[in-house]
Motif scaffolding. Sequence first.
Motif, PDB file in Angstrom:
ATOM      1  N   TYR A 251     -14.990  -4.473   4.479  1.00 36.79           N
ATOM      2  CA  TYR A 251     -16.155  -5.171   3.683  1.00 36.79           C
ATOM      3  C   TYR A 251     -15.623  -6.464   2.921  1.00 36.79           C
ATOM      4  O   TYR A 251     -16.211  -6.930   1.932  1.00 36.79           O
ATOM      5  N   ASP A 252     -14.738  -6.876   3.638  1.00 41.57           N
ATOM      6  CA  ASP A 252     -14.040  -8.181   3.144  1.00 41.57           C
ATOM      7  C   ASP A 252     -13.447  -9.230   4.311  1.00 41.57           C
ATOM      8  O   ASP A 252     -13.940  -8.885   5.373  1.00 41.57           O
ATOM      9  N   ARG A 253     -13.124 -10.208   4.061  1.00 41.54           N
ATOM     10  CA  ARG A 253     -12.590 -11.105   5.165  1.00 41.54           C
ATOM     11  C   ARG A 253     -11.085 -11.691   4.865  1.00 41.54           C
ATOM     12  O   ARG A 253     -10.756 -11.776   3.762  1.00 41.54           O
ATOM     13  N   GLY A 254     -10.429 -11.401   5.731  1.00 44.21           N
ATOM     14  CA  GLY A 254      -8.878 -11.765   5.805  1.00 44.21           C
ATOM     15  C   GLY A 254      -8.063 -11.437   6.895  1.00 44.21           C
ATOM     16  O   GLY A 254      -8.499 -11.440   8.143  1.00 44.21           O
ATOM     17  N   VAL A 255      -6.832 -10.824   6.549  1.00 40.53           N
ATOM     18  CA  VAL A 255      -5.906 -10.255   7.645  1.00 40.53           C
ATOM     19  C   VAL A 255      -5.787  -9.009   7.067  1.00 40.53           C
ATOM     20  O   VAL A 255      -5.437  -8.576   5.825  1.00 40.53           O
ATOM     21  N   PHE A 256      -5.782  -7.824   8.012  1.00 42.72           N
ATOM     22  CA  PHE A 256      -5.853  -6.538   7.880  1.00 42.72           C
ATOM     23  C   PHE A 256      -4.040  -5.997   8.016  1.00 42.72           C
ATOM     24  O   PHE A 256      -3.699  -6.405   9.057  1.00 42.72           O
ATOM     25  N   GLU A 257      -3.749  -5.515   6.998  1.00 42.26           N
ATOM     26  CA  GLU A 257      -2.304  -4.859   7.045  1.00 42.26           C
ATOM     27  C   GLU A 257      -2.739  -3.231   7.114  1.00 42.26           C
ATOM     28  O   GLU A 257      -2.880  -2.310   6.100  1.00 42.26           O
ATOM     29  N   PRO A 258      -2.234  -2.598   8.470  1.00 39.20           N
ATOM     30  CA  PRO A 258      -2.568  -1.315   8.520  1.00 39.20           C
ATOM     31  C   PRO A 258      -1.386  -0.616   7.939  1.00 39.20           C
ATOM     32  O   PRO A 258      -0.213  -1.031   7.880  1.00 39.20           O
ATOM     33  N   ALA A 284      -4.620 -10.253  -5.411  1.00 44.03           N
ATOM     34  CA  ALA A 284      -3.994  -8.989  -4.867  1.00 44.03           C
ATOM     35  C   ALA A 284      -4.870  -8.493  -3.762  1.00 44.03           C
ATOM     36  O   ALA A 284      -5.977  -8.816  -3.619  1.00 44.03           O
ATOM     37  N   PRO A 285      -4.334  -7.925  -2.616  1.00 38.20           N
ATOM     38  CA  PRO A 285      -5.032  -7.589  -1.510  1.00 38.20           C
ATOM     39  C   PRO A 285      -6.356  -6.280  -1.853  1.00 38.20           C
ATOM     40  O   PRO A 285      -6.102  -5.635  -2.849  1.00 38.20           O
ATOM     41  N   THR A 286      -7.293  -6.457  -1.014  1.00 39.78           N
ATOM     42  CA  THR A 286      -8.335  -5.295  -1.155  1.00 39.78           C
ATOM     43  C   THR A 286      -7.744  -4.046  -0.443  1.00 39.78           C
ATOM     44  O   THR A 286      -7.422  -4.213   0.717  1.00 39.78           O
ATOM     45  N   GLU A 287      -7.757  -3.004  -1.048  1.00 37.53           N
ATOM     46  CA  GLU A 287      -7.642  -1.519  -0.365  1.00 37.53           C
ATOM     47  C   GLU A 287      -8.735  -1.138   0.621  1.00 37.53           C
ATOM     48  O   GLU A 287     -10.066  -1.335   0.011  1.00 37.53           O
ATOM     49  N   VAL A 288      -8.470  -0.632   1.621  1.00 37.30           N
ATOM     50  CA  VAL A 288      -9.414  -0.188   2.544  1.00 37.30           C
ATOM     51  C   VAL A 288      -9.413   1.291   2.660  1.00 37.30           C
ATOM     52  O   VAL A 288      -8.094   1.690   2.715  1.00 37.30           O
ATOM     53  N   ILE A 289     -10.197   1.952   1.936  1.00 38.24           N
ATOM     54  CA  ILE A 289     -10.323   3.485   1.633  1.00 38.24           C
ATOM     55  C   ILE A 289     -10.649   4.239   2.610  1.00 38.24           C
ATOM     56  O   ILE A 289     -11.903   3.805   3.195  1.00 38.24           O
ATOM     57  N   SER A 290     -10.259   5.378   3.026  1.00 38.62           N
ATOM     58  CA  SER A 290     -10.934   6.322   3.951  1.00 38.62           C
ATOM     59  C   SER A 290     -11.863   7.010   3.500  1.00 38.62           C
ATOM     60  O   SER A 290     -11.730   7.498   2.268  1.00 38.62           O
ATOM     61  N   SER A 291     -12.975   7.331   4.167  1.00 39.14           N
ATOM     62  CA  SER A 291     -14.047   8.299   3.530  1.00 39.14           C
ATOM     63  C   SER A 291     -13.905   9.710   4.491  1.00 39.14           C
ATOM     64  O   SER A 291     -15.015  10.547   3.985  1.00 39.14           O
ATOM     65  N   PHE A 292     -12.829   9.861   4.990  1.00 42.24           N
ATOM     66  CA  PHE A 292     -12.756  11.042   5.867  1.00 42.24           C
ATOM     67  C   PHE A 292     -11.544  11.495   5.718  1.00 42.24           C
ATOM     68  O   PHE A 292     -10.432  10.880   5.727  1.00 42.24           O
ATOM     69  N   THR A 293     -11.271  12.943   6.047  1.00 41.79           N
ATOM     70  CA  THR A 293      -9.991  13.659   6.209  1.00 41.79           C
ATOM     71  C   THR A 293      -9.795  14.094   7.634  1.00 41.79           C
ATOM     72  O   THR A 293     -10.701  14.804   8.179  1.00 41.79           O
ATOM     73  N   GLY A 294      -8.920  13.766   8.302  1.00 41.06           N
ATOM     74  CA  GLY A 294      -8.887  13.910   9.678  1.00 41.06           C
ATOM     75  C   GLY A 294      -7.546  13.213  10.354  1.00 41.06           C
ATOM     76  O   GLY A 294      -6.486  12.969   9.555  1.00 41.06           O
ATOM     77  N   LYS A 306     -13.205  -9.358   9.178  1.00 39.30           N
ATOM     78  CA  LYS A 306     -14.512  -9.541   8.524  1.00 39.30           C
ATOM     79  C   LYS A 306     -15.467  -8.483   8.322  1.00 39.30           C
ATOM     80  O   LYS A 306     -15.151  -7.290   8.569  1.00 39.30           O
ATOM     81  N   CYS A 307     -16.212  -8.736   7.186  1.00 42.28           N
ATOM     82  CA  CYS A 307     -17.182  -7.769   6.775  1.00 42.28           C
ATOM     83  C   CYS A 307     -17.843  -7.166   8.147  1.00 42.28           C
ATOM     84  O   CYS A 307     -18.440  -7.874   8.869  1.00 42.28           O
ATOM     85  N   GLY A 308     -17.937  -5.830   8.380  1.00 46.17           N
ATOM     86  CA  GLY A 308     -18.540  -5.445   9.525  1.00 46.17           C
ATOM     87  C   GLY A 308     -17.500  -4.797  10.446  1.00 46.17           C
ATOM     88  O   GLY A 308     -17.772  -3.969  11.344  1.00 46.17           O
ATOM     89  N   ASP A 309     -16.271  -5.151  10.300  1.00 48.83           N
ATOM     90  CA  ASP A 309     -15.349  -4.795  11.510  1.00 48.83           C
ATOM     91  C   ASP A 309     -14.844  -3.380  11.124  1.00 48.83           C
ATOM     92  O   ASP A 309     -14.616  -3.050  10.134  1.00 48.83           O
ATOM     93  N   VAL A 310     -14.799  -2.554  12.307  1.00 50.65           N
ATOM     94  CA  VAL A 310     -13.976  -1.272  12.346  1.00 50.65           C
ATOM     95  C   VAL A 310     -12.633  -1.409  12.478  1.00 50.65           C
ATOM     96  O   VAL A 310     -12.002  -2.018  13.364  1.00 50.65           O
ATOM     97  N   VAL A 311     -11.767  -0.725  11.579  1.00 48.10           N
ATOM     98  CA  VAL A 311     -10.202  -0.878  11.911  1.00 48.10           C
ATOM     99  C   VAL A 311      -9.678   0.535  12.337  1.00 48.10           C
ATOM    100  O   VAL A 311      -8.702   0.542  13.040  1.00 48.10           O
TER     101      VAL A 311
END
Length: 319
Positions: A251-258, A284-294, A306-311
């Motif tokens: 939901y943001d734009r930048g570089v993703f750190e997995p 500060a970087p934006t946290e990408v939070i999981s909505s699932f357990t799996g 960018k906003c809308g990408d699936v990681v």
Amino acid sequence: MGKHAGFLRVPHSVHDSAYGWIPVPIASIRNGAGPVVLLLAGVHGDEYEGQIALSKLVRSLAPDQITGQIIVLTMANFPAAEAGLRTSPIDGGNLNRVFPGDPTGTPTQMIADYIERYLLPRCDYLIDLHSGGTSLFYPPTLLRGQGYTQQEAVMLKAIQDAFDLPYAWVFTGGGGPNSTARTAMGAGNRNGVVSVMAELGGAGAVTPSILAQTERGLRRVLHRLALLSGAGPVPQNKTREMHALGTICIYDRGVFEPVKDIGDDISEGEVSGYVLRLDRPLEAPTEVISSFTGTILCKRPLGQVKCGDVVYQVAADTT
């Protein structure tokens, strides 16, 4: 009878070719009476393992090795495959989202129409080979339904076992002759064809080990379907059956750190990674939070987001 190759001609009148057509490569190997299988690759043009594996299979098989018919489209959406793109550069068409197609529509719609109306009604089985393309990476994974009938369920499980990939994604709904899915598998279901799909790597590249598993799996499946003689079953590995729970989005734009990789477990509310604004080093970087357990089933290999990408895609075991 025998082995033949040529082109499907998709009419395409343009400025520099008034009576032109788009060549979609097609091959057939036929010998005697038996099952008919349609093998697809290049439905998305930036997915390579399937295209390579089917090209090698067509070259290597002789008609006297099979009983029945194998129909092969190595580059099903030829304009996309020629350009190395997910979608057609001619009409922007995503072939796996336009079935049942349109015989008087865009080139991508015409290709879908021909597959659904003329090829699939001839077939007993469909194997549609994909990968994560440029923007995703999957471990070798078979995708299948649960089966509209008990007989179909048995055959789908048999194909899964024969393909023998590390993962199987089993859909929890859909399928059958009333399927409204706009995919090749949906087209197969509407035509009473036992249909599976595979996701085989990705990141816009070819992984030798995944290509080898693809080639091995195809021969095992053809043998299991009584099309290929002389292959013989080889020892089976273990396939982990899963169903998809959902995706983790940006939901943001930048570089993703997995912070997670394929096969890792993740919990609802857990941080899966961070989006960094590298042009703002004190922010500060934006946290990408999981909505699932799996378990992480696929992952985005590209750094920029960018906003809308699936990681990530998250799945759970079926049992």
